[in-house]
Design a protein around this motif. Structure first.
Motif, PDB file in Angstrom:
ATOM      1  N   ARG A  21      34.921  40.999  34.338  1.00  0.00           N
ATOM      2  CA  ARG A  21      34.806  39.793  35.174  1.00  0.00           C
ATOM      3  C   ARG A  21      34.898  38.520  34.327  1.00  0.00           C
ATOM      4  N   ALA A  22      34.237  38.542  33.162  1.00  0.00           N
ATOM      5  CA  ALA A  22      34.276  37.368  32.282  1.00  0.00           C
ATOM      6  C   ALA A  22      35.711  37.129  31.822  1.00  0.00           C
ATOM      7  N   THR A  58      38.550  38.066  33.336  1.00  0.00           N
ATOM      8  CA  THR A  58      39.385  37.589  34.452  1.00  0.00           C
ATOM      9  C   THR A  58      39.106  36.109  34.717  1.00  0.00           C
ATOM     10  N   ALA A  59      37.819  35.720  34.687  1.00  0.00           N
ATOM     11  CA  ALA A  59      37.454  34.316  34.950  1.00  0.00           C
ATOM     12  C   ALA A  59      38.084  33.417  33.885  1.00  0.00           C
ATOM     13  N   ARG A  60      38.060  33.874  32.615  1.00  0.00           N
ATOM     14  CA  ARG A  60      38.611  33.078  31.523  1.00  0.00           C
ATOM     15  C   ARG A  60      40.113  32.908  31.682  1.00  0.00           C
ATOM     16  N   LYS A  72      41.807  33.094  34.405  1.00  0.00           N
ATOM     17  CA  LYS A  72      42.093  32.239  35.580  1.00  0.00           C
ATOM     18  C   LYS A  72      41.924  30.771  35.214  1.00  0.00           C
ATOM     19  N   SER A  73      40.810  30.465  34.498  1.00  0.00           N
ATOM     20  CA  SER A  73      40.545  29.054  34.190  1.00  0.00           C
ATOM     21  C   SER A  73      41.594  28.521  33.219  1.00  0.00           C
TER      22      SER A  73
END
Ligand code: HEM
Length: 293
Positions: free
Chosen positions: A282-283, A285-287, A289-290
């Motif tokens: 999750r971390a 994927t979030a990175r 995406k950002s």
């Protein structure tokens, strides 16, 4: 759908144990294949090195049975691992692990028949009259049915929903196998308790799959704790029934790390590992995406 004619992909390339669905070499499948065959190499080596006991056939029956149960557990690990990591290619090896479990089961049963010197009538009576053998037989029949339907033809014929429902029978097969094992082993319930605990963990995840985000790290952590506790209970029940040992002594052994780490902790550890994988995924994927935003 036309039920009479098998779909064109009945003999598709994904039937080969080392290629993906596009027919390309899959390293994941190749490594898994080697891993699946490794116990045979190990057993052959042990045989050639004279490492079997005075009763090699009995030793082989036990060893193939042990591997059958281990491979059932591994095949059930794939779905939670795939959800936690979102690495969908893992699906490629689930069938191979399941079929390997079936192969070791069949070798186990054939060795049993050889050990009983093909006395088919006696074997038949034993299968019906001895509870542990009856349970093993039912588990074997379920595994055979699952093995036969583990191909693209049957997925196409039944449709994904029905096929998935049918393959939930892996859980009863695993449960019956474990009951068979618990009735056979006399003193050391370590591995059977461990695999029972893993089954609780995987069945728990199956239950979570009905919720919107089954691999949410907090859910996985709660499941890890619950499965760990239930594993300790399974161990207590086994030792109570098999040896009559004081349940508190078994429970206390779970807090004594000087001798051996008990199955409950290993089950908990696997649950925590799945949680960590989900958190990292999750971390990541979030990175990503950002960064792209
Ligand atoms: C018709 C079906 C089956 C028969 C006739 C059968 C027969 C046996 C026998 C005779 C033993 C005791 C060996 C001994 O200690 O003397 C045994 C143990 C065992 N069986 Fe089966 N079995 C069957 C199905 C299964 C299945 C489906 C599994 C698992 C998938 C399995 C896994 C095991 C294991 C793990 C052990 C204990 C090995 C150990 O002591 O470490 N068996 N089985």
């Amino acid at each position: 759908m036309n039920r009479a004619a098998p779909p064109a992909h009945f003999f598709s390339a994904d039937l080969l144990p080392w290629t993906d669905r596009a027919g390309r070499l899959s390293w994941l499948k190749l490594i898994t294949l080697i891993f699946c065959l490794a116990p045979i190499a190990l057993m052959t080596y042990k045989g050639m090195a004279g490492m079997w006991s005075a009763k090699p056939l009995t030793a082989l029956i036990r060893e193939t049975g042990d591997w059958a149960v281990r491979f059932i557990a591994l095949s059930l690990l794939i779905t939670p691992l795939r959800y936690a990591s979102r690495w969908n290619r893992l699906i490629l090896i689930r069938r191979m692990l399941g079929l390997t479990a079936l192969a070791y089961t069949l070798i186990h049963v054939i060795l049993y028949v050889i050990d009983r010197e093909f006395a088919l009538l006696t074997i038949l009576f034993d299968l019906v009259l001895r509870l542990y053998l009856t349970l093993g037989l039912i588990a074997t029949l379920i595994l055979i049915a699952l093995g036969i339907t583990s191909n693209s033809y049957w997925i196409g014929r039944l449709g994904a929903a029905k096929w998935n429902k049918l393959h939930l029978w892996t859980y009863p097969a695993a449960l019956l196998s474990l009951l068979h094992v618990f009735l056979v082993i006399r003193l050391n319930g370590f591995e059977a308790s461990l695999i029972s605990g893993l089954l609780v963990l995987f069945a728990g995840f199956r239950y979570l799959r009905q919720s919107p985000d089954p691999a949410a790290p907090l859910k996985l952590l709660a499941l890890a704790i619950l499965a760990g506790l239930l594993t300790a209970m399974i161990e207590v029940i086994f030792y109570q029934l098999a040896t009559g040992v004081d349940p508190m002594r078994v429970l206390r052994a779970n807090l004594d790390f000087s001798y051996e780490i008990r199955p409950s902790w290993w089950v908990f550890l696997l649950g925590v590992t799945l949680t960590a994988i989900a958190l990292i995924e999750r971390a990541w994927t979030a990175r990503t995406k950002s960064r792209t935003a």
